[in-house]
Scaffold this motif. Structure first.
Motif, PDB file in Angstrom:
ATOM      1  N   PHE A  18       1.290  16.833 -51.239  1.00 55.54           N
ATOM      2  CA  PHE A  18       2.741  16.671 -51.222  1.00 55.54           C
ATOM      3  C   PHE A  18       3.432  18.036 -51.225  1.00 55.54           C
ATOM      4  O   PHE A  18       4.461  18.226 -50.583  1.00 55.54           O
ATOM      5  CB  PHE A  18       3.187  15.844 -52.435  1.00 55.54           C
ATOM      6  CG  PHE A  18       3.023  14.363 -52.251  1.00 55.54           C
ATOM      7  CD1 PHE A  18       4.028  13.597 -51.682  1.00 55.54           C
ATOM      8  CD2 PHE A  18       1.847  13.735 -52.648  1.00 55.54           C
ATOM      9  CE1 PHE A  18       3.884  12.241 -51.520  1.00 55.54           C
ATOM     10  CE2 PHE A  18       1.687  12.369 -52.487  1.00 55.54           C
ATOM     11  CZ  PHE A  18       2.703  11.610 -51.920  1.00 55.54           C
ATOM     12  N   SER A  33       8.154  12.615 -52.205  1.00 56.96           N
ATOM     13  CA  SER A  33       7.408  11.608 -52.976  1.00 56.96           C
ATOM     14  C   SER A  33       8.133  10.267 -52.965  1.00 56.96           C
ATOM     15  O   SER A  33       7.513   9.207 -52.832  1.00 56.96           O
ATOM     16  CB  SER A  33       7.215  12.092 -54.417  1.00 56.96           C
ATOM     17  OG  SER A  33       6.446  13.280 -54.447  1.00 56.96           O
ATOM     18  N   ARG A  50      -4.640   9.301 -55.134  1.00 55.08           N
ATOM     19  CA  ARG A  50      -4.035  10.492 -55.706  1.00 55.08           C
ATOM     20  C   ARG A  50      -4.965  11.127 -56.738  1.00 55.08           C
ATOM     21  O   ARG A  50      -5.446  10.462 -57.647  1.00 55.08           O
ATOM     22  CB  ARG A  50      -2.675  10.159 -56.320  1.00 55.08           C
ATOM     23  CG  ARG A  50      -1.623   9.788 -55.268  1.00 55.08           C
ATOM     24  CD  ARG A  50      -0.415   9.127 -55.905  1.00 55.08           C
ATOM     25  NE  ARG A  50       0.694   8.990 -54.972  1.00 55.08           N
ATOM     26  CZ  ARG A  50       0.805   8.010 -54.088  1.00 55.08           C
ATOM     27  NH1 ARG A  50      -0.150   7.092 -53.993  1.00 55.08           N
ATOM     28  NH2 ARG A  50       1.863   7.949 -53.300  1.00 55.08           N
TER      29      ARG A  50
END
Length: 305
Positions: A18, A33, A50
């Motif tokens: 990210f 996000s 993640r």
């Protein structure tokens, strides 16, 4: 689901981060996000696995990325295609005119100044003009018949003048104006460049009570000009038409045009356009050029005394 958010997803999937994707997109990481979370919410599944500092697509994400790549490619191709078409259309002009109007002179003048444009010109009836304007096929139409239809605007530009085209050696050549009845004993050349030109001569002669003696009637306007130049005939037409006929005669000043008076004869030239119709920049430019051309032509016509 927004296209922008889908592109954000693609950037994260390719960067596997990210933080890196946010820097590449020049946006804040929280906004990125949220955008990806919104996509996952819309789909009802998680798209990433993640971990600490790194994200990877799961099997849902891998499959979704395939469709995203295909969709973005199709979208980009569509954008480029439309831009290409728009660029081509930017130089296209679509104009119609009634058969009693010749646009040779303004079209030629414009194309000589703008050789990169593509001009499409058609002779049409009033009904055809209405249909083509309403359907967006034509940018505008030049007509002597007022065109009134839904969303169509008709703007009168000038009132034409009836003229006689004669040899400089003709006995009437020195006259400032001529009455139609004075031409009863003359020999006529009639150029059938349209049904309107033929009927104009016969109708005017009939109105004045005589039948014209015709030496030539045909589609060859060069022939009409040469017969007039040679002193073998005269030609009756409107001033705007004479501009095309005299242009076909050798430039040796052997032909002149003189206004002809006929009771209750009137010819108004106007331009019809459709409200809200998209026109290319070239079409708008040519429309202004036509308006200027007809204003100039009207100024050339001798004011009746």
């Amino acid at each position: 689901m927004e296209v922008l958010h889908i592109k954000y997803f693609k950037a994260v999937a390719e960067a596997e981060s990210f933080t890196k994707a946010a820097k590449q997109l020049n946006i804040g990481q929280p906004s990125l996000s949220k955008a990806v979370a919104r996509i996952e919410e819309d789909l009802g599944v998680q798209l990433f696995e993640r971990g600490s500092g790194r994200v990877r697509l799961n099997h849902f994400g891998v499959r979704f990325l395939e469709y995203v790549n295909e969709s973005i490619l199709a979208l980009d191709n569509g954008i480029q295609s439309i831009r290409y078409l728009a660029e081509k259309e930017r130089g296209h002009i679509y104009v119609a005119n009634s058969e009693d109007i010749l646009l040779k002179r303004p079209i030629l003048d414009y194309l000589l100044m703008h050789p990169d444009v593509s001009l499409h010109n058609q002779l049409q009836s009033t009904a055809q003009m209405v249909e083509c304007l309403c359907n967006g096929v034509m940018d505008f139409a030049v007509s002597t018949t007022p065109i009134y239809a839904k969303d169509i605007e008709w703007k009168p530009l000038m009132e034409d003048q009836l003229m006689v085209l004669i040899s400089k050696d003709h006995p009437l050549a020195a006259r400032k104006r001529i009455m139609m009845g004075e031409l009863a004993d003359e020999t006529f050349a009639i150029g059938n460049m349209s049904y309107g030109m033929r009927s104009l001569t016969y109708n005017l002669c009939d109105r004045m009570g005589f039948s014209p003696r015709v030496i030539y009637e045909g589609d060859d306007k060069e022939m009409v000009g040469e017969l007039v130049r040679a002193g073998l005939a005269i030609n009756i037409t409107s001033y705007t038409i004479t501009q095309s006929i005299t242009s076909m005669v050798k430039p040796d000043n052997l032909v002149c045009t003189i206004p002809v008076d006929v009771p209750n004869w009137k010819k108004v030239i106007g331009i019809a356009t459709k409200r809200g119709h998209f026109r290319s920049a070239a079409a708008d430019d040519f429309l202004r050029a036509l308006e200027t051309y007809f204003r100039k032509i009207e100024a050339e016509i001798e004011t009746p005394v």
